[in-house]
Structures are given as structure tokens and as C-alpha cells.
Scaffold this active site. Structure first.
Site, PDB file in Angstrom:
ATOM      1  N   TRP A 286      71.828   1.752 -51.693  1.00  0.00           N
ATOM      2  CA  TRP A 286      72.511   2.114 -52.920  1.00  0.00           C
ATOM      3  C   TRP A 286      73.247   0.811 -53.377  1.00  0.00           C
ATOM      4  CZ3 TRP A 286      70.348   5.310 -55.483  1.00  0.00           C
ATOM      5  CH2 TRP A 286      69.897   6.460 -55.038  1.00  0.00           C
TER       6      TRP A 286
ATOM      7  N   ASP B  26      81.594   2.457 -54.778  1.00  0.00           N
ATOM      8  CA  ASP B  26      80.701   3.545 -55.158  1.00  0.00           C
ATOM      9  C   ASP B  26      81.058   4.437 -54.019  1.00  0.00           C
ATOM     10  OD1 ASP B  26      78.843   5.328 -55.301  1.00  0.00           O
ATOM     11  OD2 ASP B  26      77.101   3.914 -55.156  1.00  0.00           O
TER      12      ASP B  26
ATOM     13  N   LYS C 279      77.148  14.798 -55.145  1.00  0.00           N
ATOM     14  CA  LYS C 279      77.099  14.910 -53.585  1.00  0.00           C
ATOM     15  C   LYS C 279      78.342  15.708 -53.084  1.00  0.00           C
ATOM     16  CE  LYS C 279      73.647  11.970 -53.993  1.00  0.00           C
ATOM     17  NZ  LYS C 279      73.925  10.621 -54.395  1.00  0.00           N
TER      18      LYS C 279
HETATM   19  C1  LIG Z   1      73.048   9.519 -54.984  1.00  0.00           C
HETATM   20  C2  LIG Z   1      73.866   8.034 -54.845  1.00  0.00           C
HETATM   21  C3  LIG Z   1      73.447   7.066 -56.104  1.00  0.00           C
HETATM   22  C4  LIG Z   1      72.639   7.676 -57.214  1.00  0.00           C
HETATM   23  O1  LIG Z   1      73.229   8.532 -57.990  1.00  0.00           O
HETATM   24  P1  LIG Z   1      72.466   9.105 -59.358  1.00  0.00           P
HETATM   25  O2  LIG Z   1      73.589  10.241 -59.742  1.00  0.00           O
HETATM   26  O3  LIG Z   1      71.103   9.661 -58.758  1.00  0.00           O
HETATM   27  O4  LIG Z   1      72.086   8.106 -60.043  1.00  0.00           O
HETATM   28  C5  LIG Z   1      74.388   6.317 -56.111  1.00  0.00           C
HETATM   29  N1  LIG Z   1      75.079   5.923 -54.868  1.00  0.00           N
HETATM   30  C6  LIG Z   1      75.372   6.487 -54.032  1.00  0.00           C
HETATM   31  C7  LIG Z   1      76.228   6.291 -53.012  1.00  0.00           C
HETATM   32  C8  LIG Z   1      74.628   7.889 -53.934  1.00  0.00           C
HETATM   33  O5  LIG Z   1      74.720   8.727 -52.709  1.00  0.00           O
END
Ligand SMILES: *Cc1c(COP(=O)(O)O)cnc(C)c1O
Length: 354
Positions: A101, A165, A189
Site C-alpha cells: 500500500w 494511511d 477494514k
Molecule cells: C485496503 C487498503 C487500501 C485500499 O483501500 P480501497 O478502499 O480499496 O481503495 C489502502 N491502504 C491500506 C492500508 C489498505 O489496507
């Protein structure tokens, strides 16, 4: 009907009391004689949901009034673009690369501005002294690499604004928001259904975007409108509201951290004491408490592991398609009991096939 033990990486398990409440009040929400899905986002009842969700997020993380809490669509991927679009006036960010990511975010930022690499490491988080942010306007990192199972267990201190993030560890432990310029997290998540991302941004950063940034990609648009410049993802926000309430009832982020230490230790202990039957390649101090990634020494047994686990209602344990192996995502809504079941199964499986 029996519900399975759900170890999905995202969308992922939601707290059962939340789902039950959604079901109970779906047809007649708040005495309105209509579903929350069917009413105006500008109704007093719905704007209260937005205001209360912001207030609960602020209280769970003890966020000061220097910050805005925003709800934005487009998932984590849209944040990969919004961050540089809003924060790269002149200088751009330096990115710590240590998993899927963070690397994807870096690539996206490079399409938009002169993003730099702050460091690049594998199977661990970087050490503080490996991070180079010279000439950058912000430092970007991903605190929990969901695919790779790698998590920061320290907060970097780099002297410039930090952007993080936190998608797959949002609300899983106490954090000091004051250390950050901006935090974002896709709800699917650890905080709700797919369709909404939470952005926490320090107010003074809202004015950095140039006037050519499209309205929907400008944080200011959301900050000035209770995230309702256009129609927000009302159902996702409503469920996140219930999740926030559940978190507070359960004891907040400190309690979530206590549980996640217990849950992750249960699995890592089995991996480490299996004499190599199971293995995890991540450096020990960088292991994730949210996504436990592991392989079997005998690769041919991995398919059987998944099948036998499924027969015991232990579901969605297959690793991400680019890594293979196994991954148990053990977010807030995954109970200690569910992880104990998985641990028990892993022990039995190892005894049977070692
Ligand atoms: C799942 C995830 C993403 C991507 O998220 P989307 O909502 O599918 O765009 C980005 N960063 C992390 C750490 C993730 O777990």
C-alpha cells in the site's frame, strides 16, 4: 443459521450487535417510518448522525479542535491522489516504502507531483535513522501494511508534517493525533462498511490546495460542509456511527489494543513454536497485530489447510493474491474466542501433518 468465524481482510467482520441493530431498525429508522437508506442526507436526523460520528471519533482519539474529521468516498485509493493534490504546493512528500500500500500510494503521488522516496525496506518497518525527508513538505507512511502483515510499533519523529494511511489499524490502539498533519482510513477494514473513508486533517493544511484542484478532490470542500457538499455515502456513515458507539461501549481504543495484543500473540506463538511447520518472514518487532500472515513449510499442504479450516467455519484465510500463503485478519470485531478457535485448529493441523 450459524455465522462463520470471519478473518477477511476487507470488507471484513463487523460487530454482531451493530449488524443486529441495522437489521432491527432497517424498515423504520428513528421513528421516521422509512429506512435510513431512503431519507435525505440533509434531514435533521441524518445530519445528527454525521455530527455524532465526528464527535465520537474525536472522543475516541482525543482529537483537538485544530483538526477536521471528514467523510470521503473513493476509498484509500482516492486518498493516494488527494494527499498530493492537496499538499504538494511547491515541495511534495517523502514516502516510506515497505509494502504493497505504501508503494501504491507513492506511485500515484508521482503521477501528480515530485514525490520522493524517504526509504525502502522489505519485511519490516524502517528505523527512524533510515528515513530521509530532506526537501519534502510531508512524510508519508502506512502504519499497517495489510497485505504484508507489517506494522509500525513506534511513531516516527521526522520534524515535518506526517501523513499516515491507517486504513487497516484505525481505532485499534491509542494514537497521538497531534503528531500528524493528516490521517486517513478506508472504513471497510476496521470501522464500518465499504464506501466511506475517514480523513482527519489539521485545519491549517486545508488552505494548501491550489484553486485548480477539482472541488470533490479538495479537502476544503468537505471541511466547509459537514462532508455534505454532495450526497455522502449515507448508509456507510450510519453503520460507522453504530461502530463508533460500539467501540465506546466496549472500552475504547485502549481496550481494543489490549485485545489485539492477546489475539495476535495467540497466533504468533503457535507459528513460532511449530518448529517451522508454520512460518512468518516479517521481522519480529514489525509484525502486525491486525493481519497475521503466514506460510506452511510444506507448500502442498496450504490448500488442505484452507479446506479443513473452512470445514470448521474458519473462513477467508487465504493470503492476498500477490503473496499467497495465509492471512488471518483479526480486526476489532473479531473476538478473542474466534482467534482461539483458529489457534486450536492450527495446533491440531500441525500435529496431524508435521
Ligand atoms: C485496503 C487498503 C487500501 C485500499 O483501500 P480501497 O478502499 O480499496 O481503495 C489502502 N491502504 C491500506 C492500508 C489498505 O489496507
Amino acid at each position: 443459521m450459524q455465522r462463520v468465524y470471519n478473518f477477511a481482510a476487507g470488507p471484513s467482520a463487523l460487530p454482531l450487535p451493530v449488524l443486529e441493530q441495522v437489521q432491527k431498525e432497517l424498515l423504520n429508522w428513528n421513528g421516521m417510518g422509512a429506512s435510513v437508506l431512503e431519507i435525505s442526507h440533509r434531514s435533521r436526523q441524518f445530519t445528527s448522525v454525521v455530527e455524532e460520528t465526528i464527535a465520537m471519533i474525536k472522543s475516541l482519539y482525543q482529537i483537538s479542535d485544530d483538526y477536521e474529521v471528514l467523510f470521503i468516498q473513493g476509498g484509500g485509493h482516492t486518498q493516494f491522489a488527494m494527499v498530493p493534490l492537496n499538499l504538494c504546493a511547491g515541495q511534495c512528500g517523502a514516502y516510506a516504502l515497505n509494502g504493497v500500500w505504501s508503494r501504491k500510494a507513492f506511485k500515484e503521488a508521482q503521477k501528480i507531483a515530485q514525490a520522493k522516496e524517504a526509504t525502502s525496506v522489505e519485511l519490516r518497518v524502517p528505523r527512524q535513522d533510515e528515513i530521509d525527508v530532506s526537501g519534502a513538505s510531508y512524510f508519508y507512511y502506512c502504519s499497517n501494511e495489510t497485505v504484508n502483515g507489517i506494522q509500525y510499533h513506534y511513531t516516527p519523529d521526522v520534524g515535518i508534517d506526517m501523513v499516515c494511511d491507517m486504513s487497516s489499524e484505525f481505532m485499534s490502539r491509542p494514537i497521538d493525533v497531534n503528531r500528524y498533519g493528516l490521517i486517513f482510513a478506508g472504513a471497510q477494514k476496521n470501522f464500518g462498511p465499504a464506501g466511506v473513508s475517514i480523513v482527519i486533517v489539521r485545519k491549517d493544511l486545508l488552505d494548501k490546495a491550489s484553486s485548480t484542484v477539482p472541488s470533490m478532490l479538495d479537502y476544503k470542500t468537505y471541511a466547509g460542509s459537514l462532508s455534505m457538499y454532495n450526497t455522502p455515502p449515507t448508509f456507510a456513515i450510519y453503520v460507522a456511527h453504530l461502530v463508533a458507539k460500539w467501540l465506546i461501549d466496549e472500552g475504547g481504543v485502549a481496550e481494543m489494543e489490549r485485545r489485539s495484543i492477546i489475539k495476535s500473540n495467540l497466533l504468533y506463538d503457535i507459528i513460532d513454536s511449530s518448529n517451522g511447520f508454520y512460518f512468518n518472514q516479517v521481522e519480529k518487532q514489525s509484525r502486525s497485530r491486525m493481519n497475521v500472515v503466514f506460510n506452511l513449510e510444506n507448500k502442498a499442504l496450504e490448500e488442505r489447510f484452507i479446506q479443513e479450516a473452512e470445514a470448521e467455519n474458519l473462513r477467508y484465510l487465504k493470503g492476498h493474491r500477490i503473496l499467497g500463503g495465509m492471512r488471518a485478519s483479526i480486526y476489532n470485531a473479531v473476538s478473542i474466542e474466534a482467534v482461539e478457535k483458529l489457534a486450536e485448529f492450527m495446533k491440531k493441523f500441525a500435529t496431524r501433518y508435521a
